[in-house]
Motif scaffolding. Sequence first.
Motif, PDB file in Angstrom:
ATOM      1  N   VAL A 186       0.844  -1.202   0.000  1.00 28.38           N
ATOM      2  CA  VAL A 186       0.000   0.000   0.000  1.00 28.38           C
ATOM      3  C   VAL A 186       0.878   1.250   0.000  1.00 28.38           C
ATOM      4  N   HIS A 187       1.922   1.253   0.830  1.00 31.57           N
ATOM      5  CA  HIS A 187       2.857   2.388   0.850  1.00 31.57           C
ATOM      6  C   HIS A 187       3.533   2.555  -0.509  1.00 31.57           C
ATOM      7  N   ARG A 188       3.927   1.449  -1.123  1.00 28.01           N
ATOM      8  CA  ARG A 188       4.552   1.507  -2.448  1.00 28.01           C
ATOM      9  C   ARG A 188       3.604   2.160  -3.455  1.00 28.01           C
ATOM     10  N   GLY A 189       2.323   1.798  -3.390  1.00 27.02           N
ATOM     11  CA  GLY A 189       1.333   2.400  -4.277  1.00 27.02           C
ATOM     12  C   GLY A 189       1.198   3.895  -4.062  1.00 27.02           C
ATOM     13  N   HIS A 190       1.170   4.312  -2.793  1.00 28.11           N
ATOM     14  CA  HIS A 190       1.079   5.744  -2.489  1.00 28.11           C
ATOM     15  C   HIS A 190       2.313   6.489  -2.985  1.00 28.11           C
ATOM     16  N   ILE A 191       3.472   5.871  -2.819  1.00 22.53           N
ATOM     17  CA  ILE A 191       4.719   6.498  -3.277  1.00 22.53           C
ATOM     18  C   ILE A 191       4.679   6.686  -4.794  1.00 22.53           C
ATOM     19  N   LYS A 192       4.231   5.662  -5.516  1.00 28.39           N
ATOM     20  CA  LYS A 192       4.155   5.768  -6.983  1.00 28.39           C
ATOM     21  C   LYS A 192       3.232   6.907  -7.403  1.00 28.39           C
ATOM     22  N   VAL A 193       2.107   7.040  -6.725  1.00 26.13           N
ATOM     23  CA  VAL A 193       1.170   8.119  -7.060  1.00 26.13           C
ATOM     24  C   VAL A 193       1.801   9.481  -6.761  1.00 26.13           C
ATOM     25  N   LYS A 194       2.365   9.641  -5.566  1.00 25.94           N
ATOM     26  CA  LYS A 194       2.923  10.926  -5.168  1.00 25.94           C
ATOM     27  C   LYS A 194       4.117  11.338  -6.022  1.00 25.94           C
ATOM     28  N   LEU A 195       4.901  10.365  -6.475  1.00 28.33           N
ATOM     29  CA  LEU A 195       6.071  10.677  -7.289  1.00 28.33           C
ATOM     30  C   LEU A 195       5.791  10.563  -8.787  1.00 28.33           C
ATOM     31  N   GLU A 196       4.518  10.271  -9.113  1.00 30.03           N
ATOM     32  CA  GLU A 196       4.067  10.167 -10.500  1.00 30.03           C
ATOM     33  C   GLU A 196       4.901   9.159 -11.284  1.00 30.03           C
ATOM     34  N   LEU A 197       5.070   7.978 -10.694  1.00 33.14           N
ATOM     35  CA  LEU A 197       5.815   6.901 -11.329  1.00 33.14           C
ATOM     36  C   LEU A 197       4.823   5.892 -11.880  1.00 33.14           C
ATOM     37  N   LYS A 198       5.063   5.398 -13.096  1.00 28.80           N
ATOM     38  CA  LYS A 198       4.064   4.569 -13.764  1.00 28.80           C
ATOM     39  C   LYS A 198       4.008   3.124 -13.295  1.00 28.80           C
ATOM     40  N   ASP A 199       5.135   2.597 -12.800  1.00 28.31           N
ATOM     41  CA  ASP A 199       5.125   1.195 -12.397  1.00 28.31           C
ATOM     42  C   ASP A 199       6.209   0.927 -11.350  1.00 28.31           C
ATOM     43  N   THR A 200       6.256  -0.319 -10.900  1.00 30.51           N
ATOM     44  CA  THR A 200       7.199  -0.698  -9.854  1.00 30.51           C
ATOM     45  C   THR A 200       8.639  -0.564 -10.319  1.00 30.51           C
ATOM     46  N   THR A 201       8.905  -0.870 -11.580  1.00 35.19           N
ATOM     47  CA  THR A 201      10.264  -0.727 -12.105  1.00 35.19           C
ATOM     48  C   THR A 201      10.728   0.718 -12.009  1.00 35.19           C
ATOM     49  N   ALA A 202       9.856   1.647 -12.375  1.00 30.71           N
ATOM     50  CA  ALA A 202      10.206   3.069 -12.283  1.00 30.71           C
ATOM     51  C   ALA A 202      10.429   3.474 -10.827  1.00 30.71           C
ATOM     52  N   LEU A 203       9.623   2.927  -9.925  1.00 30.59           N
ATOM     53  CA  LEU A 203       9.788   3.225  -8.493  1.00 30.59           C
ATOM     54  C   LEU A 203      11.153   2.749  -8.007  1.00 30.59           C
ATOM     55  N   VAL A 204      11.503   1.522  -8.322  1.00 32.97           N
ATOM     56  CA  VAL A 204      12.785   0.970  -7.868  1.00 32.97           C
ATOM     57  C   VAL A 204      13.935   1.782  -8.457  1.00 32.97           C
ATOM     58  N   ARG A 205      13.875   2.078  -9.735  1.00 32.00           N
ATOM     59  CA  ARG A 205      14.924   2.858 -10.394  1.00 32.00           C
ATOM     60  C   ARG A 205      15.085   4.225  -9.710  1.00 32.00           C
ATOM     61  N   HIS A 206      13.966   4.886  -9.474  1.00 32.57           N
ATOM     62  CA  HIS A 206      13.995   6.213  -8.852  1.00 32.57           C
ATOM     63  C   HIS A 206      14.554   6.133  -7.423  1.00 32.57           C
ATOM     64  N   ALA A 207      14.123   5.127  -6.682  1.00 31.05           N
ATOM     65  CA  ALA A 207      14.577   4.971  -5.299  1.00 31.05           C
ATOM     66  C   ALA A 207      16.075   4.682  -5.239  1.00 31.05           C
ATOM     67  N   VAL A 208      16.557   3.825  -6.123  1.00 27.66           N
ATOM     68  CA  VAL A 208      17.992   3.499  -6.144  1.00 27.66           C
ATOM     69  C   VAL A 208      18.806   4.741  -6.479  1.00 27.66           C
ATOM     70  N   ARG A 209      18.380   5.469  -7.485  1.00 26.97           N
ATOM     71  CA  ARG A 209      19.099   6.703  -7.853  1.00 26.97           C
ATOM     72  C   ARG A 209      19.110   7.693  -6.697  1.00 26.97           C
ATOM     73  N   TRP A 210      17.968   7.830  -6.026  1.00 25.06           N
ATOM     74  CA  TRP A 210      17.896   8.775  -4.913  1.00 25.06           C
ATOM     75  C   TRP A 210      18.844   8.361  -3.791  1.00 25.06           C
ATOM     76  N   VAL A 211      18.839   7.088  -3.434  1.00 24.57           N
ATOM     77  CA  VAL A 211      19.720   6.590  -2.368  1.00 24.57           C
ATOM     78  C   VAL A 211      21.182   6.828  -2.748  1.00 24.57           C
ATOM     79  N   GLU A 212      21.519   6.588  -4.012  1.00 27.96           N
ATOM     80  CA  GLU A 212      22.906   6.792  -4.458  1.00 27.96           C
ATOM     81  C   GLU A 212      23.328   8.251  -4.330  1.00 27.96           C
TER      82      GLU A 212
END
Length: 114
Positions: free
Chosen positions: A83-109
């Motif tokens: 559910v949190h993952r879904g909210h994060i995707k909506v708030k960050l306007e990410l289309k799918d889980t792959t985009a979420l993971v990519r964005h999160a990894v880049r941010w952490v780096e």
Amino acid sequence: MKEAGGENLLAAVRQVLRGEIYVSPRMSARVLEVFSGRKPRGSSSPIEKLSDREFEVFQLIGQGNSTRDIAARLNLSPKTVDVHRGHIKVKLELKDTTALVRHAVRWVETQSFG
């Protein structure tokens, strides 16, 4: 602070009772960014739209943790993490889980100092 785990909340209360000031790690990072001049005034990162719990989940995703790992670490059910993952995707306007993971990894780096 309302979304912090029981141990974090207890540690914060103890710190305040000792007469110290408690600032969450997330808020501390924000304060340091403002005072260090790393972020121009008025700039707003979409990451700031996330609740504290969503931010924790986002960071853990970026560190390569699975839903099950995140759930165990935060004492949540895997469904709640989803559910949190879904909210994060909506708030960050990410289309799918792959985009979420990519964005999160880049941010952490970009947050790594080393």
